[in-house]
Design a protein around this motif. Structure first.
Motif, PDB file in Angstrom:
ATOM      1  N   VAL A 120       0.832  -1.204   0.000  1.00  0.00           N
ATOM      2  CA  VAL A 120       0.000   0.000   0.000  1.00  0.00           C
ATOM      3  C   VAL A 120       0.868   1.255   0.000  1.00  0.00           C
ATOM      4  O   VAL A 120       1.992   1.252   0.514  1.00  0.00           O
ATOM      5  CB  VAL A 120      -0.938   0.017   1.222  1.00  0.00           C
ATOM      6  N   PRO A 121       0.358   2.357  -0.565  1.00  0.00           N
ATOM      7  CA  PRO A 121       1.074   3.636  -0.547  1.00  0.00           C
ATOM      8  C   PRO A 121       0.867   4.336   0.784  1.00  0.00           C
ATOM      9  O   PRO A 121       0.129   3.860   1.663  1.00  0.00           O
ATOM     10  CB  PRO A 121       0.402   4.404  -1.686  1.00  0.00           C
ATOM     11  N   GLY A 122       1.484   5.502   0.928  1.00  0.00           N
ATOM     12  CA  GLY A 122       1.375   6.238   2.182  1.00  0.00           C
ATOM     13  C   GLY A 122      -0.040   6.643   2.530  1.00  0.00           C
ATOM     14  O   GLY A 122      -0.391   6.752   3.710  1.00  0.00           O
ATOM     15  N   ALA A 123      -0.878   6.855   1.522  1.00  0.00           N
ATOM     16  CA  ALA A 123      -2.258   7.256   1.787  1.00  0.00           C
ATOM     17  C   ALA A 123      -3.003   6.224   2.618  1.00  0.00           C
ATOM     18  O   ALA A 123      -3.996   6.551   3.279  1.00  0.00           O
ATOM     19  CB  ALA A 123      -2.992   7.495   0.469  1.00  0.00           C
ATOM     20  N   ALA A 124      -2.534   4.985   2.614  1.00  0.00           N
ATOM     21  CA  ALA A 124      -3.197   3.933   3.381  1.00  0.00           C
ATOM     22  C   ALA A 124      -3.183   4.223   4.873  1.00  0.00           C
ATOM     23  O   ALA A 124      -4.035   3.714   5.621  1.00  0.00           O
ATOM     24  CB  ALA A 124      -2.540   2.583   3.098  1.00  0.00           C
ATOM     25  N   TYR A 125      -2.235   5.034   5.334  1.00  0.00           N
ATOM     26  CA  TYR A 125      -2.184   5.383   6.753  1.00  0.00           C
ATOM     27  C   TYR A 125      -3.366   6.250   7.174  1.00  0.00           C
ATOM     28  O   TYR A 125      -3.542   6.526   8.367  1.00  0.00           O
ATOM     29  CB  TYR A 125      -0.879   6.110   7.072  1.00  0.00           C
ATOM     30  N   ARG A 181       9.310   1.574  -1.059  1.00  0.00           N
ATOM     31  CA  ARG A 181       9.786   2.296  -2.243  1.00  0.00           C
ATOM     32  C   ARG A 181       9.151   3.676  -2.364  1.00  0.00           C
ATOM     33  O   ARG A 181       9.657   4.547  -3.085  1.00  0.00           O
ATOM     34  CB  ARG A 181       9.505   1.472  -3.496  1.00  0.00           C
ATOM     35  N   GLU A 182       8.025   3.876  -1.660  1.00  0.00           N
ATOM     36  CA  GLU A 182       7.375   5.184  -1.661  1.00  0.00           C
ATOM     37  C   GLU A 182       8.286   6.280  -1.111  1.00  0.00           C
ATOM     38  O   GLU A 182       8.142   7.449  -1.475  1.00  0.00           O
ATOM     39  CB  GLU A 182       6.093   5.118  -0.830  1.00  0.00           C
ATOM     40  N   LEU A 183       9.198   5.913  -0.216  1.00  0.00           N
ATOM     41  CA  LEU A 183      10.119   6.904   0.336  1.00  0.00           C
ATOM     42  C   LEU A 183      10.977   7.537  -0.753  1.00  0.00           C
ATOM     43  O   LEU A 183      11.414   8.680  -0.625  1.00  0.00           O
ATOM     44  CB  LEU A 183      11.015   6.256   1.392  1.00  0.00           C
ATOM     45  N   ARG A 184      11.188   6.779  -1.829  1.00  0.00           N
ATOM     46  CA  ARG A 184      11.987   7.290  -2.944  1.00  0.00           C
ATOM     47  C   ARG A 184      11.120   7.807  -4.083  1.00  0.00           C
ATOM     48  O   ARG A 184      11.461   8.818  -4.711  1.00  0.00           O
ATOM     49  CB  ARG A 184      12.900   6.180  -3.462  1.00  0.00           C
ATOM     50  N   HIS A 185      10.011   7.117  -4.349  1.00  0.00           N
ATOM     51  CA  HIS A 185       9.222   7.439  -5.537  1.00  0.00           C
ATOM     52  C   HIS A 185       7.875   8.090  -5.216  1.00  0.00           C
ATOM     53  O   HIS A 185       7.168   8.496  -6.141  1.00  0.00           O
ATOM     54  CB  HIS A 185       8.972   6.165  -6.358  1.00  0.00           C
ATOM     55  N   GLY A 186       7.498   8.178  -3.953  1.00  0.00           N
ATOM     56  CA  GLY A 186       6.195   8.741  -3.590  1.00  0.00           C
ATOM     57  C   GLY A 186       6.042  10.182  -4.041  1.00  0.00           C
ATOM     58  O   GLY A 186       7.015  10.932  -4.127  1.00  0.00           O
ATOM     59  N   LYS A 187       4.819  10.574  -4.298  1.00  0.00           N
ATOM     60  CA  LYS A 187       4.538  11.930  -4.792  1.00  0.00           C
ATOM     61  C   LYS A 187       4.070  12.880  -3.693  1.00  0.00           C
ATOM     62  O   LYS A 187       3.625  13.986  -3.982  1.00  0.00           O
ATOM     63  CB  LYS A 187       3.464  11.863  -5.893  1.00  0.00           C
ATOM     64  N   GLY A 188       4.174  12.431  -2.442  1.00  0.00           N
ATOM     65  CA  GLY A 188       3.796  13.305  -1.332  1.00  0.00           C
ATOM     66  C   GLY A 188       2.991  12.611  -0.260  1.00  0.00           C
ATOM     67  O   GLY A 188       3.074  12.965   0.923  1.00  0.00           O
ATOM     68  N   TYR A 243       9.546  12.497  10.772  1.00  0.00           N
ATOM     69  CA  TYR A 243       9.637  13.795  10.083  1.00  0.00           C
ATOM     70  C   TYR A 243      11.054  14.003   9.555  1.00  0.00           C
ATOM     71  O   TYR A 243      11.255  14.381   8.382  1.00  0.00           O
ATOM     72  CB  TYR A 243       9.255  14.891  11.076  1.00  0.00           C
ATOM     73  N   ALA A 244      12.054  13.749  10.420  1.00  0.00           N
ATOM     74  CA  ALA A 244      13.450  13.945  10.023  1.00  0.00           C
ATOM     75  C   ALA A 244      13.842  12.997   8.891  1.00  0.00           C
ATOM     76  O   ALA A 244      14.525  13.398   7.934  1.00  0.00           O
ATOM     77  CB  ALA A 244      14.363  13.730  11.229  1.00  0.00           C
ATOM     78  N   VAL A 245      13.417  11.747   8.980  1.00  0.00           N
ATOM     79  CA  VAL A 245      13.726  10.764   7.928  1.00  0.00           C
ATOM     80  C   VAL A 245      13.115  11.193   6.603  1.00  0.00           C
ATOM     81  O   VAL A 245      13.762  11.127   5.542  1.00  0.00           O
ATOM     82  CB  VAL A 245      13.213   9.365   8.331  1.00  0.00           C
ATOM     83  N   LEU A 246      11.870  11.661   6.643  1.00  0.00           N
ATOM     84  CA  LEU A 246      11.190  12.062   5.407  1.00  0.00           C
ATOM     85  C   LEU A 246      11.824  13.307   4.795  1.00  0.00           C
ATOM     86  O   LEU A 246      11.896  13.439   3.569  1.00  0.00           O
ATOM     87  CB  LEU A 246       9.701  12.290   5.687  1.00  0.00           C
ATOM     88  N   VAL A 247      12.294  14.224   5.634  1.00  0.00           N
ATOM     89  CA  VAL A 247      13.016  15.392   5.120  1.00  0.00           C
ATOM     90  C   VAL A 247      14.293  14.944   4.416  1.00  0.00           C
ATOM     91  O   VAL A 247      14.628  15.433   3.325  1.00  0.00           O
ATOM     92  CB  VAL A 247      13.339  16.376   6.260  1.00  0.00           C
ATOM     93  N   CYS A 248      15.010  13.993   5.020  1.00  0.00           N
ATOM     94  CA  CYS A 248      16.231  13.468   4.396  1.00  0.00           C
ATOM     95  C   CYS A 248      15.923  12.812   3.051  1.00  0.00           C
ATOM     96  O   CYS A 248      16.689  12.951   2.085  1.00  0.00           O
ATOM     97  CB  CYS A 248      16.907  12.470   5.330  1.00  0.00           C
ATOM     98  N   CYS A 249      14.787  12.102   2.981  1.00  0.00           N
ATOM     99  CA  CYS A 249      14.381  11.470   1.718  1.00  0.00           C
ATOM    100  C   CYS A 249      14.077  12.521   0.653  1.00  0.00           C
ATOM    101  O   CYS A 249      14.392  12.338  -0.531  1.00  0.00           O
ATOM    102  CB  CYS A 249      13.151  10.586   1.945  1.00  0.00           C
ATOM    103  N   GLU A 250      13.470  13.639   1.081  1.00  0.00           N
ATOM    104  CA  GLU A 250      13.175  14.714   0.132  1.00  0.00           C
ATOM    105  C   GLU A 250      14.474  15.328  -0.404  1.00  0.00           C
ATOM    106  O   GLU A 250      14.552  15.712  -1.582  1.00  0.00           O
ATOM    107  CB  GLU A 250      12.330  15.799   0.815  1.00  0.00           C
ATOM    108  N   ILE A 251      15.481  15.433   0.448  1.00  0.00           N
ATOM    109  CA  ILE A 251      16.769  15.981   0.018  1.00  0.00           C
ATOM    110  C   ILE A 251      17.491  15.005  -0.900  1.00  0.00           C
ATOM    111  O   ILE A 251      18.072  15.388  -1.925  1.00  0.00           O
ATOM    112  CB  ILE A 251      17.645  16.316   1.249  1.00  0.00           C
TER     113      ILE A 251
END
Length: 303
Positions: A106-111, A161-168, A222-230
Protein backbone atom coordinates in the motif's frame (compact mmCIF):
# COMPACT_ATOMS: atom_id res chain seq x y z
CA UNK A 1 -7.15 19.26 6.95
CA UNK A 2 -3.79 21.06 6.88
CA UNK A 3 -5.57 24.42 7.09
CA UNK A 4 -7.51 23.30 10.17
CA UNK A 5 -4.33 22.02 11.84
CA UNK A 6 -2.63 25.37 11.19
CA UNK A 7 -5.61 27.13 12.77
CA UNK A 8 -5.31 25.01 15.91
CA UNK A 9 -1.55 25.49 16.07
CA UNK A 10 -1.79 29.26 15.73
CA UNK A 11 -4.48 29.28 18.41
CA UNK A 12 -2.29 27.35 20.86
CA UNK A 13 0.53 29.82 20.25
CA UNK A 14 -1.77 32.76 20.94
CA UNK A 15 -1.93 34.05 17.35
CA UNK A 16 -5.69 34.54 17.46
CA UNK A 17 -6.03 36.53 14.23
CA UNK A 18 -4.03 34.04 12.16
CA UNK A 19 -5.95 31.17 13.76
CA UNK A 20 -9.25 32.81 12.84
CA UNK A 21 -8.18 33.38 9.24
CA UNK A 22 -7.15 29.74 8.84
CA UNK A 23 -10.38 28.60 10.49
CA UNK A 24 -12.48 30.61 8.05
CA UNK A 25 -10.44 29.31 5.11
CA UNK A 26 -10.74 25.77 6.43
CA UNK A 27 -14.52 26.08 6.74
CA UNK A 28 -14.81 27.46 3.20
CA UNK A 29 -12.65 24.67 1.76
CA UNK A 30 -14.62 22.09 3.74
CA UNK A 31 -17.92 23.48 2.44
CA UNK A 32 -16.73 23.44 -1.18
CA UNK A 33 -15.43 19.88 -0.91
CA UNK A 34 -18.62 18.77 0.83
CA UNK A 35 -20.66 20.24 -2.03
CA UNK A 36 -18.45 18.46 -4.57
CA UNK A 37 -18.85 15.26 -2.57
CA UNK A 38 -22.64 15.51 -2.69
CA UNK A 39 -22.72 16.41 -6.38
CA UNK A 40 -20.50 13.47 -7.29
CA UNK A 41 -22.71 11.16 -5.25
CA UNK A 42 -25.77 12.51 -7.07
CA UNK A 43 -24.46 12.53 -10.65
CA UNK A 44 -21.49 10.11 -10.65
CA UNK A 45 -22.63 7.47 -8.21
CA UNK A 46 -20.62 4.64 -9.73
CA UNK A 47 -17.37 6.64 -9.60
CA UNK A 48 -18.17 7.83 -6.07
CA UNK A 49 -18.74 4.26 -4.90
CA UNK A 50 -15.46 3.12 -6.49
CA UNK A 51 -13.45 5.94 -4.93
CA UNK A 52 -15.07 5.31 -1.52
CA UNK A 53 -13.03 2.11 -1.33
CA UNK A 54 -9.71 4.01 -1.49
CA UNK A 55 -7.90 5.49 1.57
CA UNK A 56 -8.14 9.13 0.36
CA UNK A 57 -11.90 8.90 0.99
CA UNK A 58 -11.12 8.94 4.71
CA UNK A 59 -9.66 12.42 4.37
CA UNK A 60 -13.23 13.69 4.63
CA UNK A 61 -13.53 12.13 8.09
CA UNK A 62 -10.18 13.43 9.32
CA UNK A 63 -10.76 16.96 7.99
CA UNK A 64 -14.22 17.14 9.58
CA UNK A 65 -12.80 15.98 12.92
CA UNK A 66 -9.95 18.51 12.78
CA UNK A 67 -12.40 21.36 12.19
CA UNK A 68 -14.56 20.03 15.00
CA UNK A 69 -11.55 20.04 17.32
CA UNK A 70 -10.89 23.70 16.55
CA UNK A 71 -14.48 24.57 17.44
CA UNK A 72 -14.24 22.50 20.63
CA UNK A 73 -11.12 24.44 21.67
CA UNK A 74 -13.06 27.66 21.06
CA UNK A 75 -15.83 26.42 23.37
CA UNK A 76 -18.36 25.94 20.54
CA UNK A 77 -19.42 22.56 21.85
CA UNK A 78 -22.62 22.32 19.80
CA UNK A 79 -20.78 22.79 16.49
CA UNK A 80 -18.06 20.38 17.59
CA UNK A 81 -20.59 17.68 18.50
CA UNK A 82 -22.44 18.13 15.21
CA UNK A 83 -19.20 17.70 13.26
CA UNK A 84 -18.31 14.72 15.44
CA UNK A 85 -21.60 13.00 14.60
CA UNK A 86 -21.11 13.70 10.91
CA UNK A 87 -17.54 12.35 11.00
CA UNK A 88 -18.54 9.16 12.82
CA UNK A 89 -21.39 8.49 10.40
CA UNK A 90 -18.94 8.74 7.49
CA UNK A 91 -16.07 6.92 9.23
CA UNK A 92 -17.83 3.64 9.98
CA UNK A 93 -18.80 2.62 6.41
CA UNK A 94 -15.77 4.21 4.74
CA UNK A 95 -13.27 2.50 7.04
CA UNK A 96 -14.95 -0.86 6.57
CA UNK A 97 -14.94 -0.46 2.79
CA UNK A 98 -11.30 0.69 2.65
CA UNK A 99 -10.11 -2.19 4.83
CA UNK A 100 -11.94 -4.71 2.65
CA UNK A 101 -10.18 -3.44 -0.49
CA UNK A 102 -6.62 -2.91 0.77
CA UNK A 103 -3.83 -4.49 -1.27
CA UNK A 104 -0.75 -6.47 -0.34
CA UNK A 105 1.46 -3.40 -0.81
CA UNK A 106 0.00 0.00 0.00
CA UNK A 107 1.07 3.64 -0.55
CA UNK A 108 1.37 6.24 2.18
CA UNK A 109 -2.26 7.26 1.79
CA UNK A 110 -3.20 3.93 3.38
CA UNK A 111 -2.18 5.38 6.75
CA UNK A 112 -5.37 7.45 6.56
CA UNK A 113 -7.14 4.53 8.23
CA UNK A 114 -5.11 5.48 11.32
CA UNK A 115 -5.25 9.26 10.81
CA UNK A 116 -9.05 9.34 10.50
CA UNK A 117 -9.48 7.15 13.59
CA UNK A 118 -7.12 9.24 15.70
CA UNK A 119 -8.72 12.46 14.45
CA UNK A 120 -12.00 11.21 15.92
CA UNK A 121 -10.19 10.38 19.17
CA UNK A 122 -8.78 13.92 19.36
CA UNK A 123 -12.20 15.45 18.77
CA UNK A 124 -13.96 13.23 21.31
CA UNK A 125 -11.30 13.92 23.95
CA UNK A 126 -11.53 17.66 23.21
CA UNK A 127 -15.32 17.61 23.65
CA UNK A 128 -14.84 15.66 26.89
CA UNK A 129 -12.48 18.34 28.19
CA UNK A 130 -14.70 21.21 27.07
CA UNK A 131 -17.90 19.72 28.50
CA UNK A 132 -16.31 18.02 31.51
CA UNK A 133 -17.81 14.70 30.35
CA UNK A 134 -15.48 12.08 31.79
CA UNK A 135 -17.25 9.16 30.11
CA UNK A 136 -16.24 10.43 26.66
CA UNK A 137 -12.59 9.77 27.49
CA UNK A 138 -13.22 6.03 27.31
CA UNK A 139 -14.37 5.87 23.65
CA UNK A 140 -11.51 8.25 22.83
CA UNK A 141 -9.05 5.86 24.46
CA UNK A 142 -10.60 2.95 22.56
CA UNK A 143 -10.14 4.79 19.27
CA UNK A 144 -6.51 5.54 20.11
CA UNK A 145 -5.92 1.81 20.66
CA UNK A 146 -7.72 0.96 17.42
CA UNK A 147 -5.73 3.59 15.53
CA UNK A 148 -2.45 2.14 16.80
CA UNK A 149 -3.52 -1.33 15.67
CA UNK A 150 -4.42 0.04 12.23
CA UNK A 151 -1.03 1.78 12.06
CA UNK A 152 0.74 -1.50 12.77
CA UNK A 153 -1.26 -3.33 10.09
CA UNK A 154 -0.55 -0.58 7.54
CA UNK A 155 3.14 -0.41 8.41
CA UNK A 156 3.48 -4.13 7.67
CA UNK A 157 1.99 -3.58 4.18
CA UNK A 158 3.61 -0.22 3.40
CA UNK A 159 5.65 -0.14 0.21
CA UNK A 160 9.01 1.28 1.35
CA UNK A 161 9.79 2.30 -2.24
CA UNK A 162 7.37 5.18 -1.66
CA UNK A 163 10.12 6.90 0.34
CA UNK A 164 11.99 7.29 -2.94
CA UNK A 165 9.22 7.44 -5.54
CA UNK A 166 6.19 8.74 -3.59
CA UNK A 167 4.54 11.93 -4.79
CA UNK A 168 3.80 13.30 -1.33
CA UNK A 169 1.32 10.96 0.34
CA UNK A 170 4.16 8.90 1.86
CA UNK A 171 4.28 11.64 4.51
CA UNK A 172 0.95 10.40 5.91
CA UNK A 173 2.98 7.81 7.86
CA UNK A 174 4.36 10.74 9.87
CA UNK A 175 0.93 12.36 10.21
CA UNK A 176 -0.48 9.16 11.73
CA UNK A 177 2.17 9.18 14.46
CA UNK A 178 1.75 12.91 15.12
CA UNK A 179 -2.02 12.82 15.43
CA UNK A 180 -1.77 9.77 17.70
CA UNK A 181 0.58 11.75 19.94
CA UNK A 182 -1.94 14.61 19.87
CA UNK A 183 -4.78 12.27 20.85
CA UNK A 184 -2.74 10.95 23.79
CA UNK A 185 -2.02 14.55 24.78
CA UNK A 186 -5.75 15.26 24.97
CA UNK A 187 -6.31 12.14 27.07
CA UNK A 188 -3.43 13.13 29.37
CA UNK A 189 -5.08 16.54 29.82
CA UNK A 190 -8.32 14.79 30.75
CA UNK A 191 -6.48 12.70 33.37
CA UNK A 192 -4.61 15.70 34.80
CA UNK A 193 -5.54 17.04 38.29
CA UNK A 194 -7.78 19.71 36.72
CA UNK A 195 -9.32 17.38 34.12
CA UNK A 196 -12.55 15.34 34.18
CA UNK A 197 -10.51 12.18 34.86
CA UNK A 198 -8.52 13.80 37.67
CA UNK A 199 -8.85 10.65 39.74
CA UNK A 200 -6.93 8.61 37.15
CA UNK A 201 -3.47 9.62 38.41
CA UNK A 202 -1.78 6.43 37.24
CA UNK A 203 -3.31 6.79 33.79
CA UNK A 204 -2.01 10.36 33.57
CA UNK A 205 1.57 9.26 34.20
CA UNK A 206 1.30 6.36 31.74
CA UNK A 207 -0.19 8.63 29.08
CA UNK A 208 2.64 11.15 29.52
CA UNK A 209 5.23 8.43 28.90
CA UNK A 210 3.33 7.02 25.90
CA UNK A 211 2.82 10.49 24.48
CA UNK A 212 6.50 11.40 24.64
CA UNK A 213 7.41 8.14 22.92
CA UNK A 214 4.88 8.78 20.14
CA UNK A 215 5.98 12.39 19.73
CA UNK A 216 9.60 11.24 19.52
CA UNK A 217 8.67 8.73 16.82
CA UNK A 218 6.74 11.39 14.90
CA UNK A 219 9.69 13.80 15.00
CA UNK A 220 12.06 11.00 13.95
CA UNK A 221 9.76 10.10 11.03
CA UNK A 222 9.64 13.80 10.08
CA UNK A 223 13.45 13.94 10.02
CA UNK A 224 13.73 10.76 7.93
CA UNK A 225 11.19 12.06 5.41
CA UNK A 226 13.02 15.39 5.12
CA UNK A 227 16.23 13.47 4.40
CA UNK A 228 14.38 11.47 1.72
CA UNK A 229 13.18 14.71 0.13
CA UNK A 230 16.77 15.98 0.02
CA UNK A 231 18.11 12.70 -1.32
CA UNK A 232 15.37 12.23 -3.93
CA UNK A 233 13.96 15.70 -4.76
CA UNK A 234 10.41 15.89 -6.12
CA UNK A 235 10.05 19.52 -7.24
CA UNK A 236 7.01 19.09 -9.52
CA UNK A 237 3.57 19.83 -8.11
CA UNK A 238 1.22 16.93 -7.49
CA UNK A 239 -2.11 17.12 -5.69
CA UNK A 240 -0.75 14.52 -3.27
CA UNK A 241 1.64 17.18 -2.00
CA UNK A 242 -1.19 18.31 0.30
CA UNK A 243 -0.54 15.00 2.06
CA UNK A 244 2.90 16.39 2.83
CA UNK A 245 1.67 19.72 4.17
CA UNK A 246 -0.76 18.18 6.65
CA UNK A 247 1.84 15.95 8.39
CA UNK A 248 4.11 18.97 8.74
CA UNK A 249 1.29 20.95 10.36
CA UNK A 250 0.17 17.99 12.49
CA UNK A 251 3.69 17.34 13.79
CA UNK A 252 4.00 21.01 14.75
CA UNK A 253 0.58 20.88 16.42
CA UNK A 254 1.42 17.73 18.40
CA UNK A 255 4.71 19.29 19.55
CA UNK A 256 2.98 22.47 20.71
CA UNK A 257 0.22 20.48 22.43
CA UNK A 258 2.76 18.44 24.39
CA UNK A 259 4.62 21.59 25.41
CA UNK A 260 1.36 22.65 27.10
CA UNK A 261 0.47 19.22 28.50
CA UNK A 262 3.95 18.55 29.92
CA UNK A 263 5.00 22.15 30.57
CA UNK A 264 8.18 21.81 28.50
CA UNK A 265 9.18 25.20 27.13
CA UNK A 266 11.60 24.08 24.44
CA UNK A 267 8.89 21.94 22.84
CA UNK A 268 6.83 25.10 22.36
CA UNK A 269 9.78 26.73 20.60
CA UNK A 270 10.34 23.68 18.40
CA UNK A 271 6.63 23.47 17.63
CA UNK A 272 6.59 27.14 16.65
CA UNK A 273 9.48 26.62 14.23
CA UNK A 274 7.78 23.56 12.72
CA UNK A 275 4.54 25.51 12.40
CA UNK A 276 6.32 28.20 10.37
CA UNK A 277 7.78 25.49 8.14
CA UNK A 278 4.29 24.03 7.67
CA UNK A 279 2.89 27.47 6.89
CA UNK A 280 5.56 27.99 4.22
CA UNK A 281 4.81 24.55 2.73
CA UNK A 282 1.07 25.37 2.78
CA UNK A 283 1.66 28.64 0.93
CA UNK A 284 4.01 27.13 -1.68
CA UNK A 285 1.68 24.21 -2.33
CA UNK A 286 -1.32 26.50 -2.51
CA UNK A 287 0.35 28.74 -5.10
CA UNK A 288 1.36 25.69 -7.14
CA UNK A 289 -2.19 24.32 -6.95
CA UNK A 290 -3.66 27.63 -8.17
CA UNK A 291 -1.16 27.78 -11.04
CA UNK A 292 -2.19 24.27 -12.14
CA UNK A 293 -5.85 24.92 -11.57
CA UNK A 294 -5.95 22.29 -8.80
CA UNK A 295 -5.25 19.46 -11.26
CA UNK A 296 -2.94 16.65 -10.21
CA UNK A 297 0.30 16.14 -12.14
CA UNK A 298 -0.66 12.54 -12.74
CA UNK A 299 -3.35 10.01 -11.96
CA UNK A 300 -3.59 9.23 -8.25
CA UNK A 301 -2.48 5.82 -7.09
CA UNK A 302 -5.30 4.05 -5.26
CA UNK A 303 -4.00 0.48 -4.83
Amino acid sequence: MATGALSIGCGLLGAGLSSGVFLVLGCLIWAMLAAAFCLRLRYEGERWWREAATPPALTSVAATAVLGTRFALLGWTGVAVALLCLAVVAWVPLLARVLRHRGRKVPGAAYLVCVSTQALAVLIASVALDAGAAWLAWPAAGLVALGLALYAVTLERFDARELRHGKGDHWVACSALAITALAVSRLADAAAPAGPLHWATGAHDALRIAGFVLLGLALAAYAVLVCCEIRWPRPRYDVRRWSTVNPMAMTALATIAWSVTAGVGWLRTLGGVLLWVALLAWAVTGVAAVRRGGRPAGPPRVD
